[in-house]
Design a protein around this motif. Structure first.
Motif, PDB file in Angstrom:
ATOM      1  N   UNK A   1      -0.813  13.290 -18.512  1.00 58.77           N
ATOM      2  CA  UNK A   1       0.896  13.937 -18.668  1.00 58.77           C
ATOM      3  C   UNK A   1       0.597  14.957 -18.326  1.00 58.77           C
ATOM      4  N   UNK A   2      -0.235  15.922 -19.159  1.00 57.37           N
ATOM      5  CA  UNK A   2      -0.044  17.568 -17.867  1.00 57.37           C
ATOM      6  C   UNK A   2      -0.330  17.601 -16.608  1.00 57.37           C
ATOM      7  N   UNK A   3      -1.439  16.787 -16.244  1.00 52.52           N
ATOM      8  CA  UNK A   3      -1.208  17.352 -14.281  1.00 52.52           C
ATOM      9  C   UNK A   3       0.332  16.835 -14.180  1.00 52.52           C
ATOM     10  N   UNK A   4       1.070  15.526 -14.511  1.00 54.91           N
ATOM     11  CA  UNK A   4       2.187  14.870 -13.840  1.00 54.91           C
ATOM     12  C   UNK A   4       3.205  15.921 -13.888  1.00 54.91           C
ATOM     13  N   UNK A   5       2.972  15.787 -15.120  1.00 53.17           N
ATOM     14  CA  UNK A   5       4.191  17.620 -15.925  1.00 53.17           C
ATOM     15  C   UNK A   5       3.988  18.751 -14.214  1.00 53.17           C
ATOM     16  N   UNK A   6       2.524  18.728 -14.067  1.00 51.98           N
ATOM     17  CA  UNK A   6       2.701  20.199 -13.907  1.00 51.98           C
ATOM     18  C   UNK A   6       2.639  19.673 -11.761  1.00 51.98           C
TER      19      UNK A   6
ATOM     20  N   UNK B   1       7.569  29.084 -18.309  1.00 51.51           N
ATOM     21  CA  UNK B   1       7.060  28.421 -19.499  1.00 51.51           C
ATOM     22  C   UNK B   1       6.246  27.321 -19.432  1.00 51.51           C
ATOM     23  N   UNK B   2       7.799  26.094 -19.342  1.00 52.81           N
ATOM     24  CA  UNK B   2       7.015  24.994 -19.364  1.00 52.81           C
ATOM     25  C   UNK B   2       6.040  24.807 -18.912  1.00 52.81           C
ATOM     26  N   UNK B   3       5.759  25.500 -17.243  1.00 52.44           N
ATOM     27  CA  UNK B   3       4.485  25.937 -17.041  1.00 52.44           C
ATOM     28  C   UNK B   3       3.186  25.545 -17.459  1.00 52.44           C
ATOM     29  N   UNK B   4       3.808  27.040 -17.695  1.00 54.06           N
ATOM     30  CA  UNK B   4       2.354  27.943 -18.507  1.00 54.06           C
ATOM     31  C   UNK B   4       1.873  26.942 -19.493  1.00 54.06           C
ATOM     32  N   UNK B   5       2.647  26.013 -20.734  1.00 54.05           N
ATOM     33  CA  UNK B   5       2.128  24.979 -21.278  1.00 54.05           C
ATOM     34  C   UNK B   5       1.313  23.651 -20.729  1.00 54.05           C
ATOM     35  N   UNK B   6       1.898  23.531 -19.413  1.00 54.71           N
ATOM     36  CA  UNK B   6       1.774  22.126 -18.839  1.00 54.71           C
ATOM     37  C   UNK B   6       0.183  22.762 -18.008  1.00 54.71           C
ATOM     38  N   UNK B   7       0.109  23.898 -18.062  1.00 55.05           N
ATOM     39  CA  UNK B   7      -0.818  24.822 -17.259  1.00 55.05           C
ATOM     40  C   UNK B   7      -2.551  24.378 -18.613  1.00 55.05           C
ATOM     41  N   UNK B   8      -1.992  25.317 -20.032  1.00 57.29           N
ATOM     42  CA  UNK B   8      -2.596  25.234 -20.879  1.00 57.29           C
ATOM     43  C   UNK B   8      -3.643  23.728 -21.520  1.00 57.29           C
TER      44      UNK B   8
END
Length: 143
Positions: free
Chosen positions: A116-121, A50-57
Motif C-alpha cells: 500500500x505505502x510503496x504504491x502510494x509513494x 506531508x502525504x509522502x512523509x506518512x507513506x515513507x513512515x
C-alpha cells in the motif's frame, strides 16, 4: 535479494528524499510562494510532502525494525565483500554474499502495508517530481 533492495530504498528515503524535501520546504517553496500568483499550488506541494512523509513512515515500519537493524550491523561487511567480488561492476550484484538467504517467514514484514505505502509513494512521488520540473520550475524562473 528483495529484502536488500527494500532496505536500500529505506536508505534512499532517509538519506536522499527526506533531506531533499526539507531543503525545498526551507528554501524553494517559500521563494515560490513569494513569486507565485497561485498560492494554492505551492500549498498543495507542501501537502504532497506531508502525504509522502506518512507513506515513507508506513513503508519503513512495514519492514520491521528487526529487519532494518540487520542491515546496520552487516552493511559495512557486505559492502566490502561486494567491492572485492567479481560482481563489483555488475549493476545487480548479489547483496547477501556472506550469508544464506533469509527465510521469508522470519522477516516479519507487513506485506499489505508495504504494498500500500510503496504504491502510494510510486504514484505520488512521480507526479510530484513532474510538477516540480514543470510548474514549480516556471514559477521560480519568473524572476
Amino acid at each position: 535479494n528483495v529484502i536488500w533492495e527494500l532496505k536500500e530504498m529505506v536508505d534512499i528515503i532517509n538519506n536522499v528524499i527526506i533531506p531533499h524535501f526539507k531543503a525545498e520546504e526551507k528554501d524553494v517553496y517559500p521563494e515560490a510562494l513569494r513569486l507565485s500568483d497561485d498560492k494554492s499550488f505551492i500549498m498543495g506541494m507542501y501537502e504532497e510532502h506531508n502525504i509522502l512523509y506518512d507513506a515513507f513512515a508506513e513503508f519503513i515500519a512495514s519492514l520491521g525494525e528487526e529487519n532494518l537493524g540487520m542491515q546496520v550491523q552487516q552493511g559495512d561487511k557486505l559492502a566490502r565483500v561486494i567491492a572485492k567480488s567479481k560482481y563489483s561492476e555488475v549493476s545487480e550484484a548479489p547483496k547477501n554474499l556472506d550469508q544464506p538467504p533469509e527465510k521469508t517467514e522470519t522477516l516479519h514484514i507487513n506485506k499489505e502495508a508495504l504494498l500500500r505505502s510503496g504504491y502510494q509513494i510510486i504514484q505520488l512521488l512521480g507526479k510530484h517530481i513532474q510538477k516540480e520540473e514543470t510548474q514549480l520550475y516556471e514559477i521560480l524562473n519568473k524572476k
